[in-house]
Design an enzyme around this catalytic site. Structure first.
Site, mmCIF file in Angstrom:
data_model
loop_
_atom_site.group_PDB
_atom_site.id
_atom_site.type_symbol
_atom_site.label_atom_id
_atom_site.label_comp_id
_atom_site.label_asym_id
_atom_site.label_seq_id
_atom_site.Cartn_x
_atom_site.Cartn_y
_atom_site.Cartn_z
ATOM 1 N N GLN A 14 15.759 92.189 49.727
ATOM 2 C CA GLN A 14 15.610 91.419 48.495
ATOM 3 C C GLN A 14 15.625 89.925 48.787
ATOM 4 O O GLN A 14 16.362 89.448 49.641
ATOM 5 C CB GLN A 14 16.735 91.777 47.524
ATOM 6 N N SER A 97 19.215 95.375 54.435
ATOM 7 C CA SER A 97 19.722 95.809 53.142
ATOM 8 C C SER A 97 18.747 96.800 52.483
ATOM 9 O O SER A 97 18.580 97.913 52.964
ATOM 10 C CB SER A 97 19.993 94.592 52.251
ATOM 11 N N LEU A 98 18.087 96.398 51.417
ATOM 12 C CA LEU A 98 17.068 97.243 50.781
ATOM 13 C C LEU A 98 16.086 97.800 51.795
ATOM 14 O O LEU A 98 15.630 98.952 51.698
ATOM 15 C CB LEU A 98 16.318 96.417 49.737
ATOM 16 N N ARG A 122 18.898 102.052 42.552
ATOM 17 C CA ARG A 122 19.770 101.106 43.246
ATOM 18 C C ARG A 122 19.687 99.728 42.578
ATOM 19 O O ARG A 122 20.700 99.088 42.309
ATOM 20 C CB ARG A 122 19.360 101.017 44.713
ATOM 21 N N HIS A 206 26.633 93.043 48.596
ATOM 22 C CA HIS A 206 27.419 93.330 49.805
ATOM 23 C C HIS A 206 28.835 92.776 49.705
ATOM 24 O O HIS A 206 29.382 92.234 50.660
ATOM 25 C CB HIS A 206 26.695 92.824 51.062
ATOM 26 N N GLN A 255 26.357 100.614 52.645
ATOM 27 C CA GLN A 255 25.891 99.241 52.877
ATOM 28 C C GLN A 255 25.946 98.369 51.620
ATOM 29 O O GLN A 255 25.916 97.149 51.721
ATOM 30 C CB GLN A 255 24.479 99.229 53.467
#
Length: 318
Positions: A14, A97-98, A122, A206, A255
């Protein structure tokens, strides 16, 4: 990892979204175009138009930017496979991440359709968590991890303040409540940081503030089939490859609230013998991080037809 040569695929997260992303690739590649068409059918709205035409404020919403970035990455991946059908499999993959979901689709452990539904859920869950308790993130440049940890501990009384990303040497991101993060920025600069920059994100990703989203994602992940990957996928939460379906499910969920161990994950891939990285999807952030982590590594990018041609040449594919 047994492979001593080859290349690794990297997938952006992202923040890499931009109006117009993927359009040139879809105009040129039927395979990329088909990915957007499938995404529209799965989601029930015109994601393709949102990617290509915006508006930017709609594209930037977490619930939209995540499926948009994910879809664009897989469209670029399919364009690469279409252009070089005989290309060998990657030696490894990782996603920021994503992007870890995109990496699992590339490795075959997750289907595109299931991956898209998961990242949409998500994004929705993360947006809900952001709306419930506002937060932010900041990138701190020029301080070591231990110093940033000391800052977080010293400011704990201001609210949630967690280490969020370990991206490259001297680049650490913190995440948490707005007051705490901004205080950390000031303290980092007082302690000699080169720069402390608040990130353009909608919440404290996070960090512990994402705990409600973690539970929603766990329920969603448990409901989709996941298989073993065809090649190693390095998880953000552990900086190590995951192989079993249960391990994949756990690291995809974990995560959300754990630090992204990006530098350590890239170093793990490099230690396996890989020196060539290909960033698949919009943006060039991951290429820059690879070069900061290891100046001897080569990093290419596939975001448009010109980048695809250059990457295939760099991979030695005609």
């Amino acid at each position: 990892m047994d492979e001593r040569t080859g290349f690794a695929l990297l997938f952006p997260g992202q923040g890499s979204q931009e109006v117009g992303m993927g359009r040139a690739m879809a105009d040129r590649s039927p395979a990329a175009r088909a990915v957007y068409e499938e995404a529209n059918a799965i989601l029930g709205f015109d994601l393709r138009r949102l990617c290509f035409e915006g508006p930017a404020d709609e594209l930037t919403l977490t619930k939209n930017s995540q499926p948009a970035i994910f879809t664009t990455s897989i469209a670029c991946l399919e364009a690469m496979r279409e252009a070089a059908p005989g290309m060998p499999a990657a030696a490894a993959a990782a996603g920021l991440s994503l992007g870890e979901f995109s990496a699992h689709v590339a490795a075959g452990s997750l289907s595109f359709a299931d991956g898209l539904r998961l990242v949409r859920r998500r994004g929705e869950a993360m947006q809900e968590a952001c709306d419930r308790e506002p937060g932010t993130m900041a990138s701190i440049l020029g301080l070591d991890l231990e110093t940033v940890r000391e800052i977080c501990a010293a400011l704990a009384g201001l609210g949630v303040l967690d280490i969020a990303n370990l991206n490259s040497p001297g680049q650490v991101a913190v995440s948490g409540g707005v007051e705490a993060v901004r205080a950390a920025m000031r303290e980092a600069e007082r302690r000699g940081a080169k720069k402390a920059v608040e990130l353009q994100v909608s919440g404290a990703f996070h960090s512990r503030l994402m705990r409600p989203a973690e539970e929603a994602l766990r329920t969603a992940v448990e409901g989709v089939p996941i298989g073993p990957p065809r090649f190693p996928v390095v998880a953000n939460a552990t900086a190590r490859p995951v192989s079993s379906p249960d391990e994949i499910r756990e690291t995809l969920v974990r995560q959300l609230c754990s630090p992204v161990l990006w530098e350590e994950g890239v170093r793990h891939i490099i230690r396996s013998g890989v020196r060539l990285f290909v960033e698949v999807g919009h943006g060039r952030v991951l290429r820059g991080l690879v070069r900061k982590i290891d100046g001897a590594a080569t990093a290419l990018g596939i975001a448009d037809p010109a980048g695809l041609a250059k990457a295939l040449a760099g991979l030695g594919v005609d």
